[in-house]
Design a protein around this motif. Structure first.
Motif, PDB file in Angstrom:
ATOM      1  N   VAL A 237      -7.600 -12.637 -13.579  1.00  0.00           N
ATOM      2  CA  VAL A 237      -7.434 -13.989 -14.130  1.00  0.00           C
ATOM      3  C   VAL A 237      -6.778 -13.956 -15.516  1.00  0.00           C
ATOM      4  O   VAL A 237      -6.634 -14.992 -16.163  1.00  0.00           O
ATOM      5  N   LYS A 238      -6.395 -12.750 -15.951  1.00  0.00           N
ATOM      6  CA  LYS A 238      -5.642 -12.625 -17.207  1.00  0.00           C
ATOM      7  C   LYS A 238      -4.246 -12.165 -16.833  1.00  0.00           C
ATOM      8  O   LYS A 238      -4.038 -10.999 -16.459  1.00  0.00           O
ATOM      9  N   ILE A 239      -3.300 -13.064 -16.917  1.00  0.00           N
ATOM     10  CA  ILE A 239      -2.015 -12.806 -16.286  1.00  0.00           C
ATOM     11  C   ILE A 239      -1.289 -11.581 -16.859  1.00  0.00           C
ATOM     12  O   ILE A 239      -0.655 -10.832 -16.113  1.00  0.00           O
ATOM     13  N   ASN A 240      -1.405 -11.338 -18.155  1.00  0.00           N
ATOM     14  CA  ASN A 240      -0.733 -10.157 -18.718  1.00  0.00           C
ATOM     15  C   ASN A 240      -1.342  -8.861 -18.213  1.00  0.00           C
ATOM     16  O   ASN A 240      -0.643  -7.880 -17.959  1.00  0.00           O
ATOM     17  N   GLN A 241      -2.656  -8.864 -18.084  1.00  0.00           N
ATOM     18  CA  GLN A 241      -3.341  -7.709 -17.513  1.00  0.00           C
ATOM     19  C   GLN A 241      -2.883  -7.499 -16.066  1.00  0.00           C
ATOM     20  O   GLN A 241      -2.555  -6.387 -15.651  1.00  0.00           O
ATOM     21  N   PHE A 242      -2.875  -8.597 -15.328  1.00  0.00           N
ATOM     22  CA  PHE A 242      -2.531  -8.477 -13.909  1.00  0.00           C
ATOM     23  C   PHE A 242      -1.091  -8.003 -13.730  1.00  0.00           C
ATOM     24  O   PHE A 242      -0.793  -7.182 -12.859  1.00  0.00           O
ATOM     25  N   LYS A 243      -0.236  -8.513 -14.592  1.00  0.00           N
ATOM     26  CA  LYS A 243       1.174  -8.101 -14.555  1.00  0.00           C
ATOM     27  C   LYS A 243       1.274  -6.580 -14.751  1.00  0.00           C
ATOM     28  O   LYS A 243       2.048  -5.894 -14.079  1.00  0.00           O
ATOM     29  N   GLY A 244       0.479  -6.060 -15.666  1.00  0.00           N
ATOM     30  CA  GLY A 244       0.471  -4.622 -15.929  1.00  0.00           C
ATOM     31  C   GLY A 244       0.017  -3.826 -14.707  1.00  0.00           C
ATOM     32  O   GLY A 244       0.521  -2.731 -14.436  1.00  0.00           O
ATOM     33  N   ILE A 245      -0.926  -4.380 -13.964  1.00  0.00           N
ATOM     34  CA  ILE A 245      -1.428  -3.694 -12.766  1.00  0.00           C
ATOM     35  C   ILE A 245      -0.344  -3.696 -11.670  1.00  0.00           C
ATOM     36  O   ILE A 245      -0.099  -2.679 -11.019  1.00  0.00           O
ATOM     37  N   VAL A 246       0.318  -4.832 -11.518  1.00  0.00           N
ATOM     38  CA  VAL A 246       1.404  -4.917 -10.532  1.00  0.00           C
ATOM     39  C   VAL A 246       2.529  -3.953 -10.923  1.00  0.00           C
ATOM     40  O   VAL A 246       3.095  -3.243 -10.078  1.00  0.00           O
ATOM     41  N   GLN A 247       2.816  -3.909 -12.208  1.00  0.00           N
ATOM     42  CA  GLN A 247       3.852  -2.997 -12.725  1.00  0.00           C
ATOM     43  C   GLN A 247       3.476  -1.532 -12.407  1.00  0.00           C
ATOM     44  O   GLN A 247       4.312  -0.752 -11.955  1.00  0.00           O
ATOM     45  N   ALA A 248       2.221  -1.195 -12.619  1.00  0.00           N
ATOM     46  CA  ALA A 248       1.758   0.178 -12.342  1.00  0.00           C
ATOM     47  C   ALA A 248       1.954   0.514 -10.870  1.00  0.00           C
ATOM     48  O   ALA A 248       2.443   1.601 -10.521  1.00  0.00           O
ATOM     49  N   ALA A 249       1.595  -0.425  -9.994  1.00  0.00           N
ATOM     50  CA  ALA A 249       1.755  -0.185  -8.550  1.00  0.00           C
ATOM     51  C   ALA A 249       3.224  -0.032  -8.198  1.00  0.00           C
ATOM     52  O   ALA A 249       3.603   0.852  -7.409  1.00  0.00           O
ATOM     53  N   ALA A 250       4.071  -0.870  -8.802  1.00  0.00           N
ATOM     54  CA  ALA A 250       5.514  -0.799  -8.521  1.00  0.00           C
ATOM     55  C   ALA A 250       6.074   0.547  -8.974  1.00  0.00           C
ATOM     56  O   ALA A 250       6.883   1.168  -8.262  1.00  0.00           O
ATOM     57  N   GLU A 251       5.626   1.026 -10.124  1.00  0.00           N
ATOM     58  CA  GLU A 251       6.105   2.333 -10.611  1.00  0.00           C
ATOM     59  C   GLU A 251       5.699   3.455  -9.665  1.00  0.00           C
ATOM     60  O   GLU A 251       6.486   4.356  -9.378  1.00  0.00           O
ATOM     61  N   VAL A 252       4.471   3.387  -9.189  1.00  0.00           N
ATOM     62  CA  VAL A 252       4.000   4.409  -8.242  1.00  0.00           C
ATOM     63  C   VAL A 252       4.859   4.375  -6.972  1.00  0.00           C
ATOM     64  O   VAL A 252       5.307   5.419  -6.476  1.00  0.00           O
ATOM     65  N   LEU A 253       5.116   3.175  -6.467  1.00  0.00           N
ATOM     66  CA  LEU A 253       5.887   3.051  -5.227  1.00  0.00           C
ATOM     67  C   LEU A 253       7.334   3.524  -5.428  1.00  0.00           C
ATOM     68  O   LEU A 253       7.903   4.201  -4.572  1.00  0.00           O
ATOM     69  N   GLU A 254       7.904   3.194  -6.573  1.00  0.00           N
ATOM     70  CA  GLU A 254       9.279   3.636  -6.867  1.00  0.00           C
ATOM     71  C   GLU A 254       9.343   5.153  -6.966  1.00  0.00           C
ATOM     72  O   GLU A 254      10.252   5.777  -6.421  1.00  0.00           O
ATOM     73  N   ALA A 255       8.354   5.752  -7.625  1.00  0.00           N
ATOM     74  CA  ALA A 255       8.334   7.212  -7.770  1.00  0.00           C
ATOM     75  C   ALA A 255       8.223   7.875  -6.398  1.00  0.00           C
ATOM     76  O   ALA A 255       8.843   8.901  -6.133  1.00  0.00           O
ATOM     77  N   LYS A 256       7.452   7.260  -5.501  1.00  0.00           N
ATOM     78  CA  LYS A 256       7.281   7.839  -4.159  1.00  0.00           C
ATOM     79  C   LYS A 256       8.589   7.750  -3.372  1.00  0.00           C
ATOM     80  O   LYS A 256       8.921   8.630  -2.597  1.00  0.00           O
TER      81      LYS A 256
END
Ligand code: PGA
Length: 259
Positions: A237-256
Protein backbone atom coordinates in the motif's frame (compact mmCIF):
# COMPACT_ATOMS: atom_id res chain seq x y z
CA UNK A 1 8.16 -16.37 -13.79
CA UNK A 2 7.97 -14.47 -10.55
CA UNK A 3 4.64 -13.52 -9.01
CA UNK A 4 3.98 -10.59 -6.73
CA UNK A 5 0.81 -10.66 -4.68
CA UNK A 6 -0.34 -7.37 -3.19
CA UNK A 7 -2.40 -8.00 -0.04
CA UNK A 8 -3.94 -4.67 0.87
CA UNK A 9 -5.65 -6.20 3.93
CA UNK A 10 -8.22 -3.79 5.48
CA UNK A 11 -6.00 -0.78 4.90
CA UNK A 12 -7.75 1.00 2.03
CA UNK A 13 -11.33 1.98 1.23
CA UNK A 14 -12.94 1.94 -2.21
CA UNK A 15 -11.67 5.32 -3.36
CA UNK A 16 -8.15 4.68 -2.11
CA UNK A 17 -8.19 1.25 -3.71
CA UNK A 18 -8.97 2.73 -7.10
CA UNK A 19 -6.08 5.17 -6.83
CA UNK A 20 -3.75 2.50 -5.50
CA UNK A 21 -4.70 0.07 -8.28
CA UNK A 22 -3.84 2.73 -10.88
CA UNK A 23 -0.52 3.44 -9.16
CA UNK A 24 0.24 -0.25 -8.83
CA UNK A 25 -0.31 -0.89 -12.53
CA UNK A 26 1.90 2.06 -13.43
CA UNK A 27 4.80 0.19 -11.84
CA UNK A 28 4.60 -2.24 -14.80
CA UNK A 29 4.63 0.44 -17.49
CA UNK A 30 7.50 0.58 -19.96
CA UNK A 31 9.15 -2.63 -18.77
CA UNK A 32 10.67 -5.18 -21.14
CA UNK A 33 9.87 -7.96 -18.72
CA UNK A 34 7.44 -7.84 -15.86
CA UNK A 35 6.53 -10.13 -13.00
CA UNK A 36 2.99 -11.45 -12.73
CA UNK A 37 0.95 -9.22 -10.44
CA UNK A 38 -2.11 -10.15 -8.41
CA UNK A 39 -3.91 -7.36 -6.57
CA UNK A 40 -5.99 -8.33 -3.53
CA UNK A 41 -8.10 -5.36 -2.38
CA UNK A 42 -10.74 -5.53 0.36
CA UNK A 43 -14.01 -7.16 -0.78
CA UNK A 44 -15.87 -3.85 -1.05
CA UNK A 45 -13.36 -2.58 -3.62
CA UNK A 46 -13.21 -5.69 -5.82
CA UNK A 47 -15.65 -4.52 -8.47
CA UNK A 48 -14.07 -1.06 -8.84
CA UNK A 49 -10.53 -2.46 -8.91
CA UNK A 50 -11.68 -5.05 -11.45
CA UNK A 51 -12.44 -2.26 -13.94
CA UNK A 52 -8.86 -1.02 -13.67
CA UNK A 53 -7.16 -4.40 -13.61
CA UNK A 54 -9.23 -5.58 -16.61
CA UNK A 55 -7.15 -3.36 -18.89
CA UNK A 56 -3.89 -4.92 -17.73
CA UNK A 57 -2.11 -8.24 -17.34
CA UNK A 58 -2.61 -8.21 -13.57
CA UNK A 59 -4.88 -10.67 -11.79
CA UNK A 60 -7.53 -9.85 -9.20
CA UNK A 61 -7.47 -11.67 -5.88
CA UNK A 62 -9.72 -11.88 -2.83
CA UNK A 63 -8.35 -12.01 0.71
CA UNK A 64 -10.69 -14.77 1.89
CA UNK A 65 -13.90 -16.63 0.98
CA UNK A 66 -16.40 -19.08 2.43
CA UNK A 67 -16.69 -22.65 1.16
CA UNK A 68 -20.45 -22.82 0.49
CA UNK A 69 -21.94 -21.46 -2.72
CA UNK A 70 -25.02 -19.83 -1.20
CA UNK A 71 -27.29 -19.96 1.81
CA UNK A 72 -27.83 -18.51 5.26
CA UNK A 73 -24.26 -17.45 5.98
CA UNK A 74 -24.52 -13.83 7.06
CA UNK A 75 -21.51 -11.78 6.11
CA UNK A 76 -19.83 -14.44 3.99
CA UNK A 77 -18.78 -14.45 0.33
CA UNK A 78 -18.91 -17.55 -1.84
CA UNK A 79 -16.45 -18.78 -4.48
CA UNK A 80 -19.09 -18.29 -7.16
CA UNK A 81 -19.63 -14.67 -6.10
CA UNK A 82 -15.89 -14.08 -6.41
CA UNK A 83 -15.88 -15.61 -9.86
CA UNK A 84 -18.73 -13.33 -10.88
CA UNK A 85 -16.56 -10.38 -9.82
CA UNK A 86 -13.71 -11.49 -12.08
CA UNK A 87 -11.55 -12.78 -9.24
CA UNK A 88 -8.85 -15.26 -10.30
CA UNK A 89 -6.97 -15.85 -7.03
CA UNK A 90 -7.93 -16.14 -3.38
CA UNK A 91 -5.74 -15.92 -0.27
CA UNK A 92 -6.70 -18.72 2.12
CA UNK A 93 -5.68 -19.42 5.70
CA UNK A 94 -3.80 -16.19 6.22
CA UNK A 95 -2.37 -16.18 9.75
CA UNK A 96 -4.49 -13.14 10.65
CA UNK A 97 -7.61 -15.15 9.81
CA UNK A 98 -6.34 -18.12 11.75
CA UNK A 99 -5.42 -16.03 14.81
CA UNK A 100 -8.23 -13.46 14.87
CA UNK A 101 -11.16 -15.30 13.29
CA UNK A 102 -10.58 -18.84 14.46
CA UNK A 103 -9.84 -20.41 11.08
CA UNK A 104 -8.70 -23.99 11.48
CA UNK A 105 -6.76 -26.26 9.13
CA UNK A 106 -10.03 -28.06 8.42
CA UNK A 107 -11.74 -24.84 7.36
CA UNK A 108 -8.79 -23.90 5.17
CA UNK A 109 -9.01 -27.32 3.53
CA UNK A 110 -12.72 -26.86 2.71
CA UNK A 111 -11.91 -23.50 1.18
CA UNK A 112 -9.04 -24.89 -0.90
CA UNK A 113 -11.27 -27.66 -2.30
CA UNK A 114 -14.00 -25.19 -3.24
CA UNK A 115 -11.59 -22.66 -4.71
CA UNK A 116 -10.22 -25.32 -7.07
CA UNK A 117 -13.73 -26.48 -7.89
CA UNK A 118 -14.56 -22.92 -8.97
CA UNK A 119 -11.31 -22.52 -10.95
CA UNK A 120 -9.87 -19.99 -8.51
CA UNK A 121 -6.16 -20.22 -7.71
CA UNK A 122 -5.80 -20.79 -3.95
CA UNK A 123 -2.94 -18.96 -2.26
CA UNK A 124 -2.50 -21.15 0.80
CA UNK A 125 -0.75 -19.40 3.69
CA UNK A 126 1.32 -21.44 6.11
CA UNK A 127 4.03 -20.61 8.61
CA UNK A 128 5.36 -21.14 12.10
CA UNK A 129 5.15 -18.89 15.16
CA UNK A 130 8.21 -17.47 16.94
CA UNK A 131 7.89 -20.10 19.68
CA UNK A 132 7.63 -22.93 17.18
CA UNK A 133 10.69 -21.62 15.38
CA UNK A 134 12.61 -21.47 18.66
CA UNK A 135 11.60 -25.08 19.32
CA UNK A 136 12.86 -25.98 15.82
CA UNK A 137 9.39 -27.09 14.75
CA UNK A 138 9.24 -25.08 11.53
CA UNK A 139 9.22 -28.05 9.15
CA UNK A 140 6.72 -29.97 11.22
CA UNK A 141 4.31 -27.02 11.40
CA UNK A 142 4.65 -26.24 7.72
CA UNK A 143 4.12 -29.90 6.81
CA UNK A 144 1.06 -30.29 9.04
CA UNK A 145 -0.58 -27.12 7.76
CA UNK A 146 0.14 -27.92 4.13
CA UNK A 147 -1.00 -31.54 4.31
CA UNK A 148 -4.18 -30.53 6.11
CA UNK A 149 -4.93 -27.81 3.54
CA UNK A 150 -4.42 -30.24 0.65
CA UNK A 151 -6.42 -33.12 2.10
CA UNK A 152 -8.54 -34.71 -0.65
CA UNK A 153 -7.30 -32.42 -3.41
CA UNK A 154 -7.26 -34.14 -6.80
CA UNK A 155 -5.22 -31.88 -8.99
CA UNK A 156 -6.42 -31.48 -12.58
CA UNK A 157 -3.93 -30.48 -15.24
CA UNK A 158 -5.54 -27.03 -15.47
CA UNK A 159 -5.30 -26.38 -11.72
CA UNK A 160 -2.71 -24.11 -10.15
CA UNK A 161 -1.85 -23.91 -6.47
CA UNK A 162 0.17 -21.25 -4.73
CA UNK A 163 1.65 -21.72 -1.29
CA UNK A 164 2.78 -18.68 0.66
CA UNK A 165 5.33 -19.41 3.34
CA UNK A 166 4.75 -16.66 5.88
CA UNK A 167 6.45 -17.09 9.25
CA UNK A 168 4.12 -15.43 11.76
CA UNK A 169 6.89 -13.51 13.45
CA UNK A 170 7.89 -11.91 10.14
CA UNK A 171 4.43 -10.61 9.20
CA UNK A 172 4.11 -6.88 9.73
CA UNK A 173 7.09 -6.90 12.08
CA UNK A 174 9.70 -5.29 9.87
CA UNK A 175 11.90 -8.34 10.46
CA UNK A 176 11.89 -10.61 7.42
CA UNK A 177 13.19 -14.16 7.50
CA UNK A 178 16.72 -14.65 6.24
CA UNK A 179 17.15 -15.70 2.64
CA UNK A 180 18.85 -18.94 3.69
CA UNK A 181 15.96 -19.87 6.02
CA UNK A 182 13.48 -19.12 3.26
CA UNK A 183 15.41 -21.25 0.76
CA UNK A 184 15.52 -24.16 3.18
CA UNK A 185 11.79 -24.04 3.96
CA UNK A 186 10.82 -23.48 0.32
CA UNK A 187 12.85 -26.52 -0.73
CA UNK A 188 10.99 -28.52 1.86
CA UNK A 189 7.60 -27.24 0.62
CA UNK A 190 8.53 -27.96 -3.02
CA UNK A 191 9.53 -31.47 -1.96
CA UNK A 192 6.23 -32.05 -0.15
CA UNK A 193 4.22 -30.76 -3.10
CA UNK A 194 6.16 -33.05 -5.43
CA UNK A 195 5.39 -36.02 -3.19
CA UNK A 196 1.69 -35.23 -2.85
CA UNK A 197 1.13 -34.53 -6.53
CA UNK A 198 3.54 -36.86 -8.29
CA UNK A 199 1.90 -36.42 -11.68
CA UNK A 200 1.76 -32.63 -11.62
CA UNK A 201 3.70 -30.45 -14.03
CA UNK A 202 6.26 -28.18 -12.30
CA UNK A 203 4.42 -24.99 -13.32
CA UNK A 204 1.31 -26.03 -11.41
CA UNK A 205 2.81 -24.93 -8.10
CA UNK A 206 4.44 -21.79 -6.89
CA UNK A 207 5.93 -21.22 -3.49
CA UNK A 208 6.00 -17.59 -2.42
CA UNK A 209 7.58 -15.91 0.56
CA UNK A 210 5.69 -13.38 2.70
CA UNK A 211 6.62 -11.41 5.81
CA UNK A 212 8.04 -7.87 5.84
CA UNK A 213 9.03 -7.96 2.17
CA UNK A 214 10.04 -4.46 1.07
CA UNK A 215 11.92 -2.67 -1.70
CA UNK A 216 15.25 -3.31 0.04
CA UNK A 217 15.02 -7.05 0.66
CA UNK A 218 12.85 -8.18 -2.28
CA UNK A 219 15.72 -8.77 -4.71
CA UNK A 220 17.48 -11.09 -2.26
CA UNK A 221 14.43 -13.37 -2.11
CA UNK A 222 13.32 -13.11 -5.71
CA UNK A 223 16.68 -14.01 -7.25
CA UNK A 224 16.48 -17.47 -5.66
CA UNK A 225 15.04 -20.23 -7.84
CA UNK A 226 13.18 -21.71 -4.86
CA UNK A 227 11.26 -18.45 -4.43
CA UNK A 228 8.59 -18.17 -7.12
CA UNK A 229 7.37 -14.83 -5.84
CA UNK A 230 6.44 -12.76 -2.83
CA UNK A 231 3.26 -11.95 -0.92
CA UNK A 232 3.44 -8.35 0.16
CA UNK A 233 1.31 -6.72 2.86
CA UNK A 234 2.45 -3.39 4.31
CA UNK A 235 4.71 -2.44 1.41
CA UNK A 236 1.94 -3.08 -1.14
CA UNK A 237 0.00 0.00 0.00
CA UNK A 238 3.09 2.22 -0.22
CA UNK A 239 3.52 2.79 -3.90
CA UNK A 240 7.24 3.65 -3.86
CA UNK A 241 7.99 0.54 -1.86
CA UNK A 242 5.88 -1.56 -4.18
CA UNK A 243 7.53 -0.06 -7.22
CA UNK A 244 10.90 -1.12 -5.79
CA UNK A 245 9.66 -4.69 -5.36
CA UNK A 246 8.37 -4.82 -8.94
CA UNK A 247 11.70 -3.37 -10.10
CA UNK A 248 13.59 -6.08 -8.17
CA UNK A 249 11.50 -8.81 -9.81
CA UNK A 250 12.02 -7.27 -13.25
CA UNK A 251 15.79 -7.17 -12.70
CA UNK A 252 15.83 -10.82 -11.68
CA UNK A 253 13.80 -11.79 -14.75
CA UNK A 254 16.01 -9.73 -17.08
CA UNK A 255 19.17 -11.29 -15.62
CA UNK A 256 17.70 -14.76 -16.16
CA UNK A 257 16.87 -13.93 -19.79
CA UNK A 258 20.41 -12.86 -20.56
CA UNK A 259 22.17 -15.66 -18.68
P1 PGA B 1 3.67 -7.80 5.57
O1 PGA B 1 2.41 -8.79 5.45
O2 PGA B 1 4.30 -7.71 4.21
O3 PGA B 1 3.09 -6.51 6.04
O4 PGA B 1 4.59 -8.42 6.55
C1 PGA B 1 2.49 -9.94 4.69
C2 PGA B 1 1.19 -10.67 4.77
O5 PGA B 1 0.51 -10.60 5.81
O6 PGA B 1 0.77 -11.35 3.82
Amino acid sequence: MKTIIANWKMNVGVRESVALARGTLLTLRGRKVSPALVICPPFVALSEVRKIVARSSAGLGAQNMFWEQSGAYTGETSPRMLQELGVSHVILGHSERRALFGETDEMVNKKVLQALEQKLVPIICIGESADQRREEQTQQVVRDQLMAALQGVRLKSSDTIMVAYEPLWAIGSGVAATVSDVIETHRFIHLLLGQVFEQAAPGQFSVLYGGSVDAENAYGFLREDEVNGVLVGGASVKINQFKGIVQAAAEVLEAKQTS
